[in-house]
Scaffold this motif. Structure first.
Motif, short mmCIF file in Angstrom:
data_model
loop_
_atom_site.label_atom_id
_atom_site.label_comp_id
_atom_site.label_asym_id
_atom_site.label_seq_id
_atom_site.Cartn_x
_atom_site.Cartn_y
_atom_site.Cartn_z
N GLN A 287 -9.75 42.74 7.50
CA GLN A 287 -9.93 43.75 6.44
C GLN A 287 -9.83 43.13 5.04
O GLN A 287 -9.81 43.85 4.05
CB GLN A 287 -8.89 44.88 6.58
N GLU A 288 -9.71 41.81 4.96
CA GLU A 288 -9.61 41.11 3.68
C GLU A 288 -8.51 41.67 2.78
O GLU A 288 -8.76 42.16 1.67
CB GLU A 288 -10.96 41.14 2.95
N PRO A 289 -7.27 41.58 3.25
CA PRO A 289 -6.17 42.20 2.50
C PRO A 289 -6.01 41.66 1.08
O PRO A 289 -5.48 42.34 0.21
CB PRO A 289 -4.93 41.89 3.35
N TRP A 290 -6.49 40.43 0.85
CA TRP A 290 -6.39 39.84 -0.49
C TRP A 290 -7.22 40.59 -1.53
O TRP A 290 -7.02 40.39 -2.72
CB TRP A 290 -6.79 38.36 -0.44
N GLU A 291 -8.13 41.43 -1.09
CA GLU A 291 -8.89 42.24 -2.05
C GLU A 291 -8.08 43.44 -2.54
O GLU A 291 -8.50 44.14 -3.47
CB GLU A 291 -10.19 42.75 -1.42
N TYR A 292 -6.93 43.69 -1.90
CA TYR A 292 -6.14 44.89 -2.21
C TYR A 292 -4.73 44.56 -2.70
O TYR A 292 -4.13 45.34 -3.43
CB TYR A 292 -6.03 45.79 -0.96
N ASP A 293 -4.21 43.44 -2.24
CA ASP A 293 -2.85 43.06 -2.59
C ASP A 293 -2.90 41.67 -3.22
O ASP A 293 -3.26 40.69 -2.55
CB ASP A 293 -1.98 43.05 -1.32
N SER A 294 -2.52 41.60 -4.48
CA SER A 294 -2.65 40.34 -5.22
C SER A 294 -1.78 39.23 -4.65
O SER A 294 -2.02 38.06 -4.93
CB SER A 294 -2.26 40.56 -6.68
N LYS A 295 -0.78 39.58 -3.85
CA LYS A 295 0.09 38.53 -3.31
C LYS A 295 -0.46 37.92 -2.03
O LYS A 295 0.12 36.96 -1.51
CB LYS A 295 1.49 39.08 -3.07
N VAL A 296 -1.51 38.48 -1.49
CA VAL A 296 -2.07 37.94 -0.25
C VAL A 296 -3.05 36.82 -0.58
O VAL A 296 -3.92 36.95 -1.44
CB VAL A 296 -2.76 39.03 0.58
N ILE A 297 -2.88 35.71 0.11
CA ILE A 297 -3.74 34.54 -0.08
C ILE A 297 -5.06 34.76 0.65
O ILE A 297 -5.06 35.25 1.78
CB ILE A 297 -3.02 33.30 0.50
N PRO A 298 -6.19 34.44 0.02
CA PRO A 298 -7.48 34.63 0.70
C PRO A 298 -7.67 33.60 1.81
O PRO A 298 -8.34 32.59 1.62
CB PRO A 298 -8.50 34.45 -0.43
N LEU A 299 -7.06 33.88 2.93
CA LEU A 299 -7.01 32.92 4.03
C LEU A 299 -7.32 33.68 5.31
O LEU A 299 -6.42 34.25 5.93
CB LEU A 299 -5.59 32.35 4.07
N PRO A 300 -8.59 33.72 5.72
CA PRO A 300 -8.93 34.39 6.97
C PRO A 300 -8.26 33.67 8.14
O PRO A 300 -7.71 32.58 7.97
CB PRO A 300 -10.45 34.26 7.05
N TRP A 301 -8.31 34.28 9.31
CA TRP A 301 -7.78 33.63 10.52
C TRP A 301 -8.49 32.30 10.71
O TRP A 301 -9.72 32.23 10.72
CB TRP A 301 -8.00 34.53 11.73
N ARG A 302 -7.72 31.21 10.84
CA ARG A 302 -8.31 29.88 10.98
C ARG A 302 -8.29 29.49 12.45
O ARG A 302 -7.32 28.91 12.95
CB ARG A 302 -7.51 28.88 10.14
N GLN A 303 -9.35 29.83 13.13
CA GLN A 303 -9.42 29.58 14.57
C GLN A 303 -9.25 28.08 14.86
O GLN A 303 -8.66 27.70 15.87
CB GLN A 303 -10.74 30.10 15.14
N GLY A 304 -9.75 27.27 13.93
CA GLY A 304 -9.63 25.81 14.09
C GLY A 304 -8.19 25.35 14.26
O GLY A 304 -7.91 24.41 15.01
N GLU A 305 -7.27 26.02 13.57
CA GLU A 305 -5.85 25.65 13.66
C GLU A 305 -5.29 25.98 15.04
O GLU A 305 -4.49 25.24 15.60
CB GLU A 305 -5.05 26.38 12.58
N GLU A 306 -5.71 27.12 15.56
CA GLU A 306 -5.29 27.49 16.91
C GLU A 306 -5.90 26.51 17.92
O GLU A 306 -5.24 26.08 18.86
CB GLU A 306 -5.73 28.93 17.23
N ASP A 307 -7.15 26.15 17.67
CA ASP A 307 -7.86 25.29 18.61
C ASP A 307 -7.26 23.88 18.68
O ASP A 307 -7.33 23.23 19.73
CB ASP A 307 -9.35 25.22 18.24
N ILE A 308 -6.65 23.45 17.56
CA ILE A 308 -5.99 22.14 17.59
C ILE A 308 -4.89 22.15 18.65
O ILE A 308 -4.74 21.20 19.44
CB ILE A 308 -5.42 21.78 16.19
N VAL A 309 -4.12 23.21 18.68
CA VAL A 309 -3.05 23.33 19.69
C VAL A 309 -3.66 23.41 21.08
O VAL A 309 -3.22 22.72 22.01
CB VAL A 309 -2.17 24.57 19.42
#
Lengths: 550, 550
Positions: A287-309
């Motif tokens: 839902q792109e929370p960073w468009e609504y809450d200024s404290k949220v970092i624009p960082l979508p789910w990084r599947q690549g990080e999960e895939d490393i594990v």
């Protein structure tokens, strides 16, 4: 009206919100300490409804999205089970099945018309800690003074969950002020642990811990500034994630010490599996929370990080490198927790993973520093709300917020913030040094979540296992491990207290009283490593047999 | 020793750090107001050295990486030109050519041996604002009290730049306290604008602005809490980026009001092109600064974000949608700035881009709020450092930090922080509403950087164009546009002041005095949009003819 009448009126309104036909004689049905059998025994839920409420959220959204289940049926099932939960453990501050069913009906109509879900949580009931505003409802947070105030708009997270298709039906209880890891307030009293009424459900998201453990909810939304998501997860044999600050939207929620930014409270889910936690996190990020809450970092789910594990796991021979400690140097955990850590370590080793000792770095300093921050205003914020209604403070408040500590001025708080930052950087250096020593990356570390298994009421004293991680703002995922067992978890012999509080905590251990109480650990990753830390927690849960993997 | 002697000793030490053979008679060589011809006139630099120092950083690192240039030669050229810069505009607080040449020699030896650069900045001299610690050197930040303290270690950014291959040779001057947008202190006095000695070089990274404009440096490192990167960029016809907090590492730098976290100071580069800014940012991110500084978000350079802008540009018919305003509602810019904004708008429109009016949202509130934050401790932090040495405050300090404002307590600062967050979220809502109205995404907005072109000394009064963006923590890139021109930039007729300060600022406009002064705008993107906002700034610079694109 005096505060007692206002509180009594609210308590009654909650009770009346449960339809007469859903009311049961709890004492008769559950004459012993546990309420876990109540749903089956009560006869209130049909076999289908029992099956629905026993399902995972991942299964439910799949069936809702494919049309196999209707939201109205799922919602009704959870409303009934939540009604039982409240009657058993006193967990709700708001219960609104009619609104929920109307919302579910709308979603079903939408599905009927479009043959598609509105979003990734289409039709799924989600329970909310009573800090999240739902338009039109009260958010008292257990304060008498805040009763009778009805939200003009949703909190950002509420609105985004709604956009994702979630259905709201209950808001759950918290301790007065939130700054306590048990759940008791002057409005509805105490929330109990559904596994044993003599145990705490934890806090401050204790209502969420209790209702999800009881499966009156499948995913609960909690907040955490000093363990408030993680302690209820641990005490109720649940998974829970404390995301790093800036990952999930907190805007427009009600809070204690609003505007305090030295250590941020964060919001995150509690559930029965890592997959359900991930469902929540990914659905919110979509839902792109960073468009609504200024404290949220624009960082979508990084599947690549999960895939490393995942690829480390598939590489054979284990693949993970994890640190562990069983004592933070301040307070030695009770025997069930020491055994819990040992169980995790030996299970991982048996499966080929590399598990190395982790030296907690100056946790005494960290716990002391965060304590000064919690009490930075000398409790002014909390006590001014209490004065508004005249209600007294609950006894445990001063365990976390000591009103005898002085109120800080700007230069003093800047100095604490400077020390916090320096400490965080030093701990990163320790991590790098340890890796250099080993010649390999350390993926995360395993630590006790609390010093005790699910504790008896009014006994929670030591917040340090949780709060040191809050000071670091590292990602932490709670993994349920086992249950205290009087046959093996004997009292410590030759125990010598490390600190005064260590003595107090250890003295409270009683194998009989704790028998059967949930035992958990936390898996701690660096800041903003939600994808990676969840993936590691999932593997640990799988190896322990506590994570159902499709 | 009294403070005057300590300061005089330091000033002398700086002068002595310039080799005798590099000293020139500036007054004789540059009898008029500008020093821009000094490098050519001085005869100190060979044609090759002039060419090197006139190059872009991107070109230099390419030639250093391919072995076409040696770091010793590049470093020597910049040291000579920096020596001229200091003699002309008084910009250095530390100058250490011997150390620099030794470092360059080591890098050349490394290259010789490995036939490869050590990192993306191999051999490139970078000038540092005197907030960055370099092991073994002083970091006085223009405070007399801090002289004689030698750094035991590098700041994190220094260390990472060093790791990337950068060479250090100079640390540049700042205004006492940093909280001023001109550059003057009691140690070395005032830094001048190399284009005209009557103009300010801006501040607080004014030494960087001056030295890079003079090409005594190719990339400068500044910091910004209220315009301190951007104002010197604007006043020196440079590009500069104020990244959002958490993108670049600030740990272990010296600072005013250390530990203040309500509005974070951020660090970023000033340069002659967007490509050089990007070189700096990507080179730092490649060093994984989040492993060293807990405040840095683990966010590598997102090429995809830059590519989105590129593909919009390649889609034909312009492709960008940008808002713009020429007045924030508090202070009307001088005529050269109004013309600068109009130039950017018309150039973009002429090239098919969609440019729409942007309504500044409550900038009066924002500027007022951030002013309270700057002065939150009633100047205690600054004045206590002054008391240590006995040096007096520079006159401009109270323009930004008004010591007559009261020192805040915890509950008051929490209330300001609450207001800040609410304001940030409301502004995001305005952005969404404007997009909904237009039916398309707004990529960024164009705004004045300052109310004036490069200003005369002691005249800088209004920080609002910069500081409102600091309060929002949005990414801002300064783009140089043109120069004030007395023939077209006539005094405002029928001017009616919006505010008291508006009257003061406008009264100061004098077409004759400003003739030739650099005019800039800022391109403002949302939080943490460095990739996107740089790409937009690059296109604007290209269309204006002010960005050299390979």
């Amino acid at each position: 009206m005096g505060w007692e009448e206002i509180a009594a009126d609210k308590k009654q309104r909650i009770e009346k919100s449960i339809p007469v036909e859903w009311r049961v004689d709890v004492a008769a049905l559950c004459p012993n300490d546990s309420f876990m059998d109540l749903p089956a025994k009560s006869g209130l839920l049909s076999p289908d409804e029992l099956a629905i409420t026993d399902s995972s959220a991942v299964d439910l959204v799949a069936k809702l999205a494919s049309g196999q289940l209707k939201s109205v049926d799922v919602t009704l099932a959870f409303c009934k089970r939540a009604a039982l939960a409240h009657q058993a453990v006193n967990c709700a501050l708001e219960f609104f099945p009619e609104l929920a069913l109307a919302q579910a009906k709308e979603l079903d109509d939408y599905y009927q018309k479009h043959k598609a879900p509105v979003g990734p949580l289409h039709g799924l009931p989600i329970s909310l800690k009573d800090q999240l505003r739902v338009k039109g409802l009260e958010t008292s947070m257990g304060y008498v003074a805040w009763l009778g105030k009805y939200a003009k708009e949703d909190s950002v997270l509420t609105a985004l969950l709604r956009k994702a298709g979630a259905v709201f039906y209950v808001k759950t209880s918290v301790p007065q002020s939130l700054m306590v890891c048990e759940t008791v307030n002057n409005v509805i009293g105490r929330t109990l642990n559904p596994r044993n009424k003599n145990w705490s459900c934890g806090g401050s998201s204790g209502g969420e811990g209790a209702i999800v453990a009881f499966r009156g909810g499948v995913i609960g939304v909690g907040t955490d500034i000093g363990g408030s998501i993680r302690v209820p997860s641990a005490f109720n044999f649940l998974y829970g994630i404390r995301p790093s600050h800036g990952r999930m939207p907190y805007a427009k929620m009600v809070n204690s010490m609003e505007g305090q930014e030295t250590v941020h409270s964060v919001v995150g889910p509690l559930a029965h599996s890592v997959d359900d936690l991930k469902l929540f996190v990914t659905s919110v990020l979509k839902q792109e929370p960073w468009e609504y809450d200024s404290k949220v970092i624009p960082l979508p789910w990084r599947q690549g990080e999960e895939d490393i594990v995942k690829s480390k796991l598939q590489s054979g021979g284990g693949g993970l490198t994890l640190g562990f400690y069983n004592c933070d140097g301040n307070v030695l955990p009770h025997p069930p927790i020491l055994r819990g850590v040992e169980t995790v370590v030996s299970t991982l080793k048996d499966n080929g993973h590399t598990i190395v000792p982790w030296q907690p770095y100056k946790h005494d300093f960290a716990v002391n520093l965060i304590g000064k921050i919690y009490a930075g205003d000398g409790g002014q914020d909390i006590f001014s709300v209490l004065r508004e209604s005249g209600e007294p403070a609950i006894p445990n408040i001063q365990d976390l917020v000591d009103p005898s500590l002085p109120r800080l001025d700007m230069n003093e708080i800047w100095e604490l913030q400077r020390q916090k930052w320096a400490y965080q950087c030093e701990y990163l250096e320790q991590w790098r040094l340890r890796e250099a020593e080993l010649g390999r990356e350390i993926d995360a570390f395993i630590a006790p979540m609390t010093a005790t298994a699910a504790i008896r009421h009014n006994q929670f004293r030591y917040y340090g296992y949780a709060s040191a991680i809050n000071l670091l703002d590292w990602t932490s995922v709670v993994v349920p491990v086992t249950f205290a067992d009087k046959a093996v978890d004997k009292k410590q012999t030759d125990f010598k207290p490390l600190t005064e509080i260590d003595g107090v905590v250890q003295a409270e251990y009683d194998p009989e009283a704790y028998h059967g109480a949930p035992v958990a650990v936390q898996i701690v990753g660096k800041r903003l490593t939600e994808e990676k830390t969840l993936a590691i927690a999932k593997e640990i849960g799988r190896l322990l047999g506590n994570e159902v993997t499709p």
